[in-house]
Structure formats: structure tokens, C-alpha cells
Design a protein around this motif. Structure first.
Motif, PDB file in Angstrom:
ATOM      1  N   GLU A   1       0.843  -1.187   0.000  1.00 25.89           N
ATOM      2  CA  GLU A   1       0.000   0.000   0.000  1.00 25.89           C
ATOM      3  C   GLU A   1       0.883   1.244   0.000  1.00 25.89           C
ATOM      4  OE1 GLU A   1      -3.701  -1.894   2.614  1.00 25.89           O
ATOM      5  OE2 GLU A   1      -2.591  -0.150   3.355  1.00 25.89           O
ATOM      6  N   LYS A   2       0.479   2.220  -0.784  1.00 25.61           N
ATOM      7  CA  LYS A   2       1.196   3.495  -0.826  1.00 25.61           C
ATOM      8  C   LYS A   2       0.217   4.632  -0.606  1.00 25.61           C
ATOM      9  CE  LYS A   2       4.967   1.981  -3.842  1.00 25.61           C
ATOM     10  NZ  LYS A   2       5.713   2.214  -5.104  1.00 25.61           N
ATOM     11  N   ARG A   3       0.626   5.601   0.186  1.00 27.76           N
ATOM     12  CA  ARG A   3      -0.166   6.796   0.465  1.00 27.76           C
ATOM     13  C   ARG A   3       0.703   8.010   0.153  1.00 27.76           C
ATOM     14  NH1 ARG A   3      -1.388   2.641   3.580  1.00 27.76           N
ATOM     15  NH2 ARG A   3      -3.573   2.288   4.145  1.00 27.76           N
ATOM     16  N   ILE A   4       0.205   8.830  -0.755  1.00 25.04           N
ATOM     17  CA  ILE A   4       1.001   9.960  -1.242  1.00 25.04           C
ATOM     18  C   ILE A   4       0.224  11.244  -0.988  1.00 25.04           C
ATOM     19  CG2 ILE A   4       2.125  10.983  -3.253  1.00 25.04           C
ATOM     20  CD1 ILE A   4       2.191   8.120  -4.458  1.00 25.04           C
ATOM     21  N   TYR A   5       0.798  12.126  -0.208  1.00 27.36           N
ATOM     22  CA  TYR A   5       0.192  13.414   0.137  1.00 27.36           C
ATOM     23  C   TYR A   5       0.830  14.482  -0.733  1.00 27.36           C
ATOM     24  CZ  TYR A   5      -0.850  10.559   4.212  1.00 27.36           C
ATOM     25  OH  TYR A   5      -1.268   9.532   5.034  1.00 27.36           O
ATOM     26  N   MET A   6      -0.011  15.325  -1.376  1.00 23.94           N
ATOM     27  CA  MET A   6       0.502  16.229  -2.388  1.00 23.94           C
ATOM     28  C   MET A   6      -0.037  17.638  -2.221  1.00 23.94           C
ATOM     29  SD  MET A   6       0.136  13.639  -5.650  1.00 23.94           S
ATOM     30  CE  MET A   6       0.965  14.776  -6.766  1.00 23.94           C
ATOM     31  N   ASN A   7       0.726  18.587  -2.697  1.00 23.66           N
ATOM     32  CA  ASN A   7       0.301  19.985  -2.755  1.00 23.66           C
ATOM     33  C   ASN A   7       0.677  20.521  -4.131  1.00 23.66           C
ATOM     34  OD1 ASN A   7      -0.467  22.645  -2.182  1.00 23.66           O
ATOM     35  ND2 ASN A   7       1.547  23.140  -1.337  1.00 23.66           N
ATOM     36  N   GLY A   8      -0.349  20.950  -4.895  1.00 30.45           N
ATOM     37  CA  GLY A   8      -0.071  21.451  -6.237  1.00 30.45           C
ATOM     38  C   GLY A   8       0.580  20.427  -7.125  1.00 30.45           C
ATOM     39  N   ASN A   9       0.107  19.169  -7.046  1.00 29.54           N
ATOM     40  CA  ASN A   9       0.649  18.049  -7.815  1.00 29.54           C
ATOM     41  C   ASN A   9       2.101  17.725  -7.460  1.00 29.54           C
ATOM     42  OD1 ASN A   9      -1.741  17.567  -9.221  1.00 29.54           O
ATOM     43  ND2 ASN A   9      -1.199  18.940 -10.895  1.00 29.54           N
ATOM     44  N   THR A  10       2.600  18.272  -6.359  1.00 28.45           N
ATOM     45  CA  THR A  10       3.951  17.986  -5.882  1.00 28.45           C
ATOM     46  C   THR A  10       3.856  17.191  -4.587  1.00 28.45           C
ATOM     47  OG1 THR A  10       4.821  20.027  -6.841  1.00 28.45           O
ATOM     48  CG2 THR A  10       6.133  18.989  -5.105  1.00 28.45           C
ATOM     49  N   PRO A  11       4.556  16.058  -4.474  1.00 24.99           N
ATOM     50  CA  PRO A  11       4.442  15.245  -3.257  1.00 24.99           C
ATOM     51  C   PRO A  11       5.039  15.932  -2.035  1.00 24.99           C
ATOM     52  CG  PRO A  11       6.129  14.357  -4.716  1.00 24.99           C
ATOM     53  CD  PRO A  11       5.432  15.439  -5.481  1.00 24.99           C
ATOM     54  N   LEU A  12       4.312  15.852  -0.922  1.00 25.13           N
ATOM     55  CA  LEU A  12       4.816  16.329   0.362  1.00 25.13           C
ATOM     56  C   LEU A  12       5.505  15.209   1.134  1.00 25.13           C
ATOM     57  CD1 LEU A  12       1.710  18.409   1.517  1.00 25.13           C
ATOM     58  CD2 LEU A  12       3.856  19.304   0.606  1.00 25.13           C
ATOM     59  N   ILE A  13       4.862  14.035   1.146  1.00 26.40           N
ATOM     60  CA  ILE A  13       5.420  12.878   1.835  1.00 26.40           C
ATOM     61  C   ILE A  13       4.787  11.632   1.252  1.00 26.40           C
ATOM     62  CG2 ILE A  13       3.678  12.924   3.685  1.00 26.40           C
ATOM     63  CD1 ILE A  13       5.902  11.948   5.588  1.00 26.40           C
ATOM     64  N   CYS A  14       5.550  10.536   1.190  1.00 23.77           N
ATOM     65  CA  CYS A  14       5.073   9.267   0.659  1.00 23.77           C
ATOM     66  C   CYS A  14       5.304   8.167   1.698  1.00 23.77           C
ATOM     67  CB  CYS A  14       5.794   8.907  -0.633  1.00 23.77           C
ATOM     68  SG  CYS A  14       5.552  10.119  -1.959  1.00 23.77           S
ATOM     69  N   LEU A  15       4.254   7.409   1.984  1.00 32.32           N
ATOM     70  CA  LEU A  15       4.316   6.341   2.971  1.00 32.32           C
ATOM     71  C   LEU A  15       4.002   5.013   2.306  1.00 32.32           C
ATOM     72  CD1 LEU A  15       2.390   8.023   5.928  1.00 32.32           C
ATOM     73  CD2 LEU A  15       4.869   7.968   5.539  1.00 32.32           C
ATOM     74  N   GLU A  16       4.578   3.942   2.849  1.00 27.38           N
ATOM     75  CA  GLU A  16       4.379   2.610   2.282  1.00 27.38           C
ATOM     76  C   GLU A  16       4.307   1.583   3.395  1.00 27.38           C
ATOM     77  OE1 GLU A  16       6.614   1.193  -1.362  1.00 27.38           O
ATOM     78  OE2 GLU A  16       7.510  -0.141   0.144  1.00 27.38           O
ATOM     79  N   LYS A  17       3.441   0.562   3.195  1.00 23.28           N
ATOM     80  CA  LYS A  17       3.419  -0.589   4.088  1.00 23.28           C
ATOM     81  C   LYS A  17       3.262  -1.847   3.256  1.00 23.28           C
ATOM     82  CE  LYS A  17      -0.305   0.284   6.612  1.00 23.28           C
ATOM     83  NZ  LYS A  17      -1.370   0.034   7.614  1.00 23.28           N
ATOM     84  N   GLN A  18       3.821  -2.941   3.757  1.00 22.53           N
ATOM     85  CA  GLN A  18       3.748  -4.223   3.073  1.00 22.53           C
ATOM     86  C   GLN A  18       3.349  -5.309   4.067  1.00 22.53           C
ATOM     87  OE1 GLN A  18       7.754  -4.521   1.408  1.00 22.53           O
ATOM     88  NE2 GLN A  18       7.053  -3.691  -0.549  1.00 22.53           N
ATOM     89  N   TYR A  19       2.493  -6.214   3.614  1.00 26.96           N
ATOM     90  CA  TYR A  19       2.086  -7.345   4.449  1.00 26.96           C
ATOM     91  C   TYR A  19       1.539  -8.436   3.546  1.00 26.96           C
ATOM     92  CZ  TYR A  19      -2.439  -4.999   3.857  1.00 26.96           C
ATOM     93  OH  TYR A  19      -3.549  -4.386   3.324  1.00 26.96           O
TER      94      TYR A  19
END
Length: 216
Positions: free
Chosen positions: A151-169
Motif C-alpha cells: 500500500e502506498k499513500r502519497i500526500y501532495m500539494n499542487g501536484n507535488t508530493p509532500l510525503i510518501c508512505l508505504e506498508k507491506q504485508y
């Protein structure tokens, strides 16, 4: 570490979005969220989505509308040479695009779902879940399978990423070793959104389609 605590807490809000949506489909509209409250929240306008807290608030608002089926929708399917097949659904609030769901399968052992959340015609959050499965023991008559999930969660401002998180299971079809996805920690990873945004651009070019097309 101090700055990571609110981010980790926020990550739990978005954890296992697919499972949460399935669990909430049959919840009555009145379940703690009166229709009048939904209308009031829909009328609220955030000045900007400049940080993670802003993104959290707008995501929660739109996700509530999605759960209660308060957004208009349209979509299409596609078949790319019988190698990749997919479905796309667009969600609109008062005529403005607010979310895009994209699900596709590649051959028989891999599938992926992507959901883009949009404000002022810009993507501000992406949730992506990739699933690949393999046989994991058992017998020919009663095989056991294992889903490896990223799973990936990408937080963005103006189509620019602020932070990207990932988890695997991994989830097995049998046994007691399956983890609770909510208990799996996210980790911050380098942001690479080129392919996702390229896919999003291709999807938007077909926004008016109402029937099956070939490749995106």
C-alpha cells in the motif's frame, strides 16, 4: 521523531481504505452522520491544501460523501490486448471532479487499485494498493494461496508530493498468521509519482468515454 508522530497517526486514518469501504457500504446514512451534516460539510471550503492536516480534512470530507454515495459518477472499462484489463470511475461534486478510482488486472496473478483525490483540478492525495498472489502450500486438491500486498499513500500539494508512505504485508487463505493491516506500520519512502501521474493523465484524456476502449 517529534514531527513523525502526527504523520504516523494520520497514516492510520487512511489504512486499509479498501476494507473500510467494504465494511461501511451497508451502514445506514444516519449512522452518526446526519444528511444535514453531510450537506454542511460539502459546502465548507478549505482555503488551501498546503499541509498534511489540510489533506486529512479534505480526504475525510470526500470519503464520507463517497461512502454515502452522495457524488455523481461515470466511468468506462478498457482492455489492452487481453493483457491488462481495467475499470475507471469518476466522481463529481456539483460538476467538479473530486475523485478517480482505477482498478486493473495484469494476467492472473497481479491486480492494482489506485484512487486519486482532487481539488481545484489538482491531485492532493493518492492511495495505491498492489496485490500479487502465489500458491503457498496445501495440496493439489486444497491449495493455500498468499496475497502479497503493498500500500502506498502519497500526500501532495499542487501536484507535488509532500510525503510518501508505504506498508507491506501478506494475507494467506488459511492459517492464523495473517496480520491486522491496521497494525502494520507505514514507513516513509522516496516519492516517485511519475508513472502514477502519467496514468492519471491518460485516464483524464478518456474522461468522456462511456464504453470499453482499448489501451489507456
Amino acid at each position: 521523531m517529534k514531527n513523525m508522530l502526527p504523520l504516523l497517526s494520520l497514516a492510520l486514518v487512511f489504512s486499509c481504505h479498501k476494507n473500510e469501504h467494504q465494511q461501511n457500504k451497508n451502514i445506514p446514512v444516519e449512522n452518526g452522520h446526519p444528511q444535514s451534516q453531510i450537506r454542511n460539510d460539502s459546502a465548507a471550503v478549505l482555503k488551501s491544501l498546503s499541509d498534511v492536516e489540510d489533506i486529512k480534512q479534505e480526504y475525510a470530507r470526500l470519503n464520507k460523501l463517497l461512502e454515502f454515495r452522495k457524488l455523481d459518477s461515470s466511468g468506462f472499462s478498457y482492455n489492452c490486448n487481453d493483457e491488462i484489463t481495467g475499470d475507471v470511475v469518476f466522481y463529481y461534486e456539483k460538476g467538479a471532479l473530486r475523485s478517480v478510482k482505477h482498478f486493473y488486472a495484469e494476467h492472473s496473478h497481479f491486480s492494482s487499485s489506485e484512487q486519486y483525490f482532487i481539488r481545484n483540478n489538482q491531485v492532493f492525495f493518492i492511495f495505491k494498493q498492489d496485490v500479487s498472489w502465489n500458491f503457498d502450500g496445501g495440496t493439489p486438491e486444497h491449495p493455500i494461496t498468499k496475497d502479497d500486498i503493498t500500500e502506498k499513500r502519497i500526500y501532495m500539494n499542487g501536484n507535488t508530493p509532500l510525503i510518501c508512505l508505504e506498508k507491506q504485508y501478506s494475507i494467506r487463505s488459511e492459517g492464523s498468521r495473517n496480520p491486522d493491516p491496521n497494525s502494520v506500520s507505514n514507513k516513509e519512502v522516496p516519492c516517485d509519482i511519475k508513472d502514477l501521474m502519467s496514468t492519471y493523465g491518460s485516464i483524464r484524456r478518456h474522461e468522456k468515454e462511456k464504453k470499453e476502449i482499448g489501451c489507456l
